[in-house]
Design a protein around this motif. Structure first.
Motif, PDB file in Angstrom:
ATOM      1  N   GLU A 134       0.829  -1.205   0.000  1.00  0.00           N
ATOM      2  CA  GLU A 134       0.000   0.000   0.000  1.00  0.00           C
ATOM      3  C   GLU A 134       0.865   1.258   0.000  1.00  0.00           C
ATOM      4  O   GLU A 134       0.581   2.231  -0.704  1.00  0.00           O
ATOM      5  CB  GLU A 134      -0.913  -0.004   1.220  1.00  0.00           C
ATOM      6  CG  GLU A 134      -1.873   1.173   1.281  1.00  0.00           C
ATOM      7  CD  GLU A 134      -2.784   1.100   2.474  1.00  0.00           C
ATOM      8  OE1 GLU A 134      -2.351   1.545   3.565  1.00  0.00           O
ATOM      9  OE2 GLU A 134      -3.902   0.586   2.333  1.00  0.00           O
ATOM     10  N   TYR A 135       1.948   1.253   0.764  1.00  0.00           N
ATOM     11  CA  TYR A 135       2.853   2.411   0.798  1.00  0.00           C
ATOM     12  C   TYR A 135       3.462   2.662  -0.580  1.00  0.00           C
ATOM     13  O   TYR A 135       3.548   3.814  -1.046  1.00  0.00           O
ATOM     14  CB  TYR A 135       3.957   2.186   1.829  1.00  0.00           C
ATOM     15  CG  TYR A 135       4.944   3.340   1.899  1.00  0.00           C
ATOM     16  CD1 TYR A 135       4.740   4.403   2.776  1.00  0.00           C
ATOM     17  CD2 TYR A 135       6.080   3.371   1.076  1.00  0.00           C
ATOM     18  CE1 TYR A 135       5.634   5.460   2.829  1.00  0.00           C
ATOM     19  CE2 TYR A 135       6.974   4.421   1.125  1.00  0.00           C
ATOM     20  CZ  TYR A 135       6.736   5.472   2.002  1.00  0.00           C
ATOM     21  OH  TYR A 135       7.622   6.527   2.051  1.00  0.00           O
ATOM     22  N   ILE A 136       3.889   1.603  -1.251  1.00  0.00           N
ATOM     23  CA  ILE A 136       4.504   1.753  -2.570  1.00  0.00           C
ATOM     24  C   ILE A 136       3.511   2.322  -3.578  1.00  0.00           C
ATOM     25  O   ILE A 136       3.850   3.211  -4.380  1.00  0.00           O
ATOM     26  CB  ILE A 136       5.062   0.393  -3.049  1.00  0.00           C
ATOM     27  CG1 ILE A 136       6.259  -0.016  -2.186  1.00  0.00           C
ATOM     28  CG2 ILE A 136       5.466   0.457  -4.516  1.00  0.00           C
ATOM     29  CD1 ILE A 136       6.764  -1.411  -2.451  1.00  0.00           C
ATOM     30  N   LEU A 137       2.263   1.861  -3.534  1.00  0.00           N
ATOM     31  CA  LEU A 137       1.262   2.368  -4.470  1.00  0.00           C
ATOM     32  C   LEU A 137       0.930   3.834  -4.189  1.00  0.00           C
ATOM     33  O   LEU A 137       0.656   4.603  -5.132  1.00  0.00           O
ATOM     34  CB  LEU A 137      -0.008   1.527  -4.391  1.00  0.00           C
ATOM     35  CG  LEU A 137       0.104   0.072  -4.867  1.00  0.00           C
ATOM     36  CD1 LEU A 137      -1.267  -0.599  -4.833  1.00  0.00           C
ATOM     37  CD2 LEU A 137       0.698  -0.017  -6.278  1.00  0.00           C
ATOM     38  N   ARG A 138       0.957   4.224  -2.938  1.00  0.00           N
ATOM     39  CA  ARG A 138       0.650   5.615  -2.579  1.00  0.00           C
ATOM     40  C   ARG A 138       1.831   6.547  -2.833  1.00  0.00           C
ATOM     41  O   ARG A 138       1.667   7.772  -2.877  1.00  0.00           O
ATOM     42  CB  ARG A 138       0.234   5.703  -1.117  1.00  0.00           C
ATOM     43  CG  ARG A 138      -1.139   5.097  -0.831  1.00  0.00           C
ATOM     44  CD  ARG A 138      -1.516   5.298   0.617  1.00  0.00           C
ATOM     45  NE  ARG A 138      -2.879   4.822   0.892  1.00  0.00           N
ATOM     46  CZ  ARG A 138      -3.473   4.910   2.068  1.00  0.00           C
ATOM     47  NH1 ARG A 138      -2.826   5.432   3.098  1.00  0.00           N
ATOM     48  NH2 ARG A 138      -4.701   4.442   2.228  1.00  0.00           N
ATOM     49  N   ASN A 139       3.023   5.975  -2.958  1.00  0.00           N
ATOM     50  CA  ASN A 139       4.230   6.774  -3.203  1.00  0.00           C
ATOM     51  C   ASN A 139       4.955   6.194  -4.422  1.00  0.00           C
ATOM     52  O   ASN A 139       6.036   5.592  -4.293  1.00  0.00           O
ATOM     53  CB  ASN A 139       5.144   6.755  -1.970  1.00  0.00           C
ATOM     54  CG  ASN A 139       4.482   7.340  -0.743  1.00  0.00           C
ATOM     55  OD1 ASN A 139       4.548   8.541  -0.490  1.00  0.00           O
ATOM     56  ND2 ASN A 139       3.843   6.469   0.047  1.00  0.00           N
ATOM     57  N   PRO A 140       4.383   6.395  -5.624  1.00  0.00           N
ATOM     58  CA  PRO A 140       4.902   5.705  -6.824  1.00  0.00           C
ATOM     59  C   PRO A 140       6.308   6.132  -7.221  1.00  0.00           C
ATOM     60  O   PRO A 140       6.971   5.393  -7.966  1.00  0.00           O
ATOM     61  CB  PRO A 140       3.882   6.084  -7.910  1.00  0.00           C
ATOM     62  CG  PRO A 140       3.246   7.345  -7.419  1.00  0.00           C
ATOM     63  CD  PRO A 140       3.202   7.224  -5.932  1.00  0.00           C
ATOM     64  N   LEU A 141       6.777   7.275  -6.717  1.00  0.00           N
ATOM     65  CA  LEU A 141       8.124   7.724  -7.080  1.00  0.00           C
ATOM     66  C   LEU A 141       9.161   7.388  -6.014  1.00  0.00           C
ATOM     67  O   LEU A 141      10.338   7.741  -6.158  1.00  0.00           O
ATOM     68  CB  LEU A 141       8.120   9.239  -7.329  1.00  0.00           C
ATOM     69  CG  LEU A 141       7.228   9.713  -8.489  1.00  0.00           C
ATOM     70  CD1 LEU A 141       7.337  11.222  -8.643  1.00  0.00           C
ATOM     71  CD2 LEU A 141       7.605   9.017  -9.800  1.00  0.00           C
ATOM     72  N   ALA A 142       8.739   6.708  -4.953  1.00  0.00           N
ATOM     73  CA  ALA A 142       9.682   6.342  -3.895  1.00  0.00           C
ATOM     74  C   ALA A 142      10.735   5.377  -4.442  1.00  0.00           C
ATOM     75  O   ALA A 142      10.442   4.488  -5.245  1.00  0.00           O
ATOM     76  CB  ALA A 142       8.939   5.697  -2.732  1.00  0.00           C
ATOM     77  N   THR A 143      11.967   5.564  -3.989  1.00  0.00           N
ATOM     78  CA  THR A 143      13.069   4.713  -4.435  1.00  0.00           C
ATOM     79  C   THR A 143      13.564   3.851  -3.281  1.00  0.00           C
ATOM     80  O   THR A 143      13.277   4.113  -2.112  1.00  0.00           O
ATOM     81  CB  THR A 143      14.238   5.561  -4.959  1.00  0.00           C
ATOM     82  OG1 THR A 143      14.711   6.424  -3.912  1.00  0.00           O
ATOM     83  CG2 THR A 143      13.796   6.403  -6.143  1.00  0.00           C
ATOM     84  N   MET A 144      14.321   2.815  -3.638  1.00  0.00           N
ATOM     85  CA  MET A 144      14.912   1.971  -2.605  1.00  0.00           C
ATOM     86  C   MET A 144      15.942   2.762  -1.828  1.00  0.00           C
ATOM     87  O   MET A 144      16.787   3.445  -2.409  1.00  0.00           O
ATOM     88  CB  MET A 144      15.582   0.742  -3.229  1.00  0.00           C
ATOM     89  CG  MET A 144      14.627  -0.257  -3.823  1.00  0.00           C
ATOM     90  SD  MET A 144      15.523  -1.730  -4.345  1.00  0.00           S
ATOM     91  CE  MET A 144      14.210  -2.637  -5.153  1.00  0.00           C
ATOM     92  N   GLU A 145      15.888   2.654  -0.508  1.00  0.00           N
ATOM     93  CA  GLU A 145      16.786   3.415   0.346  1.00  0.00           C
ATOM     94  C   GLU A 145      18.250   3.059   0.084  1.00  0.00           C
ATOM     95  O   GLU A 145      19.121   3.921   0.107  1.00  0.00           O
ATOM     96  CB  GLU A 145      16.440   3.160   1.816  1.00  0.00           C
ATOM     97  CG  GLU A 145      17.174   4.042   2.805  1.00  0.00           C
ATOM     98  CD  GLU A 145      16.786   5.511   2.676  1.00  0.00           C
ATOM     99  OE1 GLU A 145      17.570   6.355   3.129  1.00  0.00           O
ATOM    100  OE2 GLU A 145      15.699   5.799   2.140  1.00  0.00           O
ATOM    101  N   ASN A 146      18.502   1.758  -0.185  1.00  0.00           N
ATOM    102  CA  ASN A 146      19.882   1.327  -0.416  1.00  0.00           C
ATOM    103  C   ASN A 146      20.275   1.333  -1.892  1.00  0.00           C
ATOM    104  O   ASN A 146      21.432   1.121  -2.229  1.00  0.00           O
ATOM    105  CB  ASN A 146      20.097  -0.074   0.172  1.00  0.00           C
ATOM    106  CG  ASN A 146      19.118  -1.097  -0.370  1.00  0.00           C
ATOM    107  OD1 ASN A 146      18.033  -0.731  -0.796  1.00  0.00           O
ATOM    108  ND2 ASN A 146      19.511  -2.369  -0.353  1.00  0.00           N
ATOM    109  N   HIS A 147      19.270   1.564  -2.794  1.00  0.00           N
ATOM    110  CA  HIS A 147      19.536   1.673  -4.234  1.00  0.00           C
ATOM    111  C   HIS A 147      18.664   2.799  -4.790  1.00  0.00           C
ATOM    112  O   HIS A 147      17.626   2.547  -5.408  1.00  0.00           O
ATOM    113  CB  HIS A 147      19.231   0.362  -4.964  1.00  0.00           C
ATOM    114  CG  HIS A 147      20.148  -0.765  -4.603  1.00  0.00           C
ATOM    115  ND1 HIS A 147      21.456  -0.818  -5.017  1.00  0.00           N
ATOM    116  CD2 HIS A 147      19.935  -1.870  -3.847  1.00  0.00           C
ATOM    117  CE1 HIS A 147      22.024  -1.923  -4.549  1.00  0.00           C
ATOM    118  NE2 HIS A 147      21.122  -2.570  -3.829  1.00  0.00           N
ATOM    119  N   PRO A 148      19.055   4.066  -4.604  1.00  0.00           N
ATOM    120  CA  PRO A 148      18.204   5.195  -4.981  1.00  0.00           C
ATOM    121  C   PRO A 148      17.894   5.275  -6.472  1.00  0.00           C
ATOM    122  O   PRO A 148      16.973   5.988  -6.870  1.00  0.00           O
ATOM    123  CB  PRO A 148      19.014   6.409  -4.519  1.00  0.00           C
ATOM    124  CG  PRO A 148      20.417   5.927  -4.355  1.00  0.00           C
ATOM    125  CD  PRO A 148      20.316   4.493  -3.982  1.00  0.00           C
TER     126      PRO A 148
END
Length: 393
Positions: free
Chosen positions: A267-281
């Protein structure tokens, strides 16, 4: 002295009632932990002492005792903690081959009820307990100091823990170090001869190879140990496949893999579609939302089988858990080495109930279980599961 001796008497499980008086201290697990003047707990146990000499499981565990315990606790700060009441199934393993002068290890997993818990307005300092109903765990060691036909007196020390398994935040939990004095009363007399385990009877040392599949549904609140509070609860789905062996029909060892899917992560990923992996930006989470909401883990398990029940302890190494790096930044902010330990190691502990007793060595068996799952030692979610065991050989 612990020793064995042949006894021709026929035995049956003996019913007992046991009172257990405990005093101790709540151990603070964060800097602003509420004050406590000390903990006092009264247990009342109902159970059976399994001294069936013709039963291999009874002999293997040196005539164990098992049952259900009811307890009532004063936690030393009624205005914050209130009172605690527990309902806990337990098992008591004897380290010796008789009751007299014996050492015992007792373990229990059940439920606690607290008359007060965290409320951001009326009880904001009770961060250890976020809900009225929690898990309850106990682990104790006892020394038998007096024995008669009707009465056993034991002194001991141990550890009590209550927390809700991350189902409602905050969830620091309450840990207590306790001293104990217990009085075990048998409703029918038991002679010293009836408590001695006969080691001359051969033990089944056959290795049985098994395959196991399990499906689990977990439940938790999205956030760190301290919050945010009042958020929605979502599910965690688990499928596990493993293989291993059963030793002497009493210890199950397994290796395998488990796959988990977290609704909260998805759900978090769908609500934040531009979020990147913290360890692989350079990688966007929404490019592969299902996989990035999942965890793939290599698991190893040891389970102690006693008739229809199994005390299940599982550890694992996360092969992939992409979203945990973002979760740590959002809610935990752990530094090394805690960040590495929580992201790399998964743990799981609980009870299984088997429809067919393990002593019968069935070809096919089904089970249901209740477990708490953790990132290393920090609760992740509570889980109910069902599974199937196939004996290959």
């Amino acid at each position: 002295k612990c020793y064995s001796q042949t006894d021709s008497l026929k035995n049956h499980s003996a019913f007992f009632i046991q009172s257990n008086f405990m005093v101790g201290k709540i151990v603070a697990n964060y800097s602003d932990f509420p004050k406590s003047t000390g903990r006092k707990t009264l247990y009342l146990d109902f159970g059976f002492y399994d001294n069936r000499k013709n039963n291999s499981t009874s002999r293997y565990y040196n005539f164990p005792a098992s049952g259900i315990s009811l307890s009532y606790s004063s936690l030393g700060n009624d205005s914050v903690f209130g009172r605690e009441m527990d309902l806990v199934p337990f098992i008591d393993f004897n380290a010796c081959h008789q009751l007299k002068n014996s050492f015992h290890f007792r373990f229990g997993i059940g439920a606690s009820y607290f008359t007060k818990h965290y409320n951001r307005i009326t009880n904001p300092t009770d961060e250890p307990i976020g809900s009225s109903v929690t898990w309850a765990f106990e682990a104790f060691i006892f020394q038998n100091v007096f024995s008669s036909k009707h009465l056993q007196v034991k002194a001991g020390a141990g550890f009590l823990h209550s927390s809700n398994g991350h189902t409602q935040l905050p969830n620091f939990g309450i840990n207590s170090a306790m001293l104990s004095l217990s009085f075990q009363y048998f409703t029918k007399p038991i002679t010293a001869q009836q408590t001695i385990v006969d080691r001359t009877i051969p033990t089944d040392r056959t290795l049985h190879f098994i395959l196991q599949s399990r499906f689990g549904i977990g439940y938790h609140e999205f956030g760190g140990t301290t919050g945010p509070t009042g958020g929605p609860k979502k599910l965690v789905y688990t499928e596990s496949i493993s293989g291993g062996l059963i030793l002497k029909q009493h210890v199950k060892l397994r290796l395998g893999f488990s796959y988990r899917f977290y609704e909260h992560y998805y759900e978090y990923i769908l609500r934040n579609p531009l979020a990147t992996m913290e360890n692989h930006p350079e990688k966007i989470l929404s490019a592969h939302p299902v996989w990035n909401s999942s965890a793939l883990t290599f698991i190893g398990s040891g389970e102690f089988l006693y008739n229809h029940f199994g005390l299940d302890l599982e550890g694992g190494i996360n092969i992939s858990k992409p979203f945990y790096h973002n979760f740590n930044r959002l809610y935990e902010n752990d530094a090394q080495p805690f960040y590495f330990l929580k992201s790399f190691f998964a743990t799981r502990m609980g009870l299984n109930y088997y429809f067919i007793s393990a002593q019968k060595n069935p070809k096919n068996n089904f089970f249901i279980g209740a477990h708490i799952n953790a990132n290393f030692g920090q609760a992740d979610f509570s889980e109910l599961s069902c599974g199937y065991v196939f004996r290959v050989k």
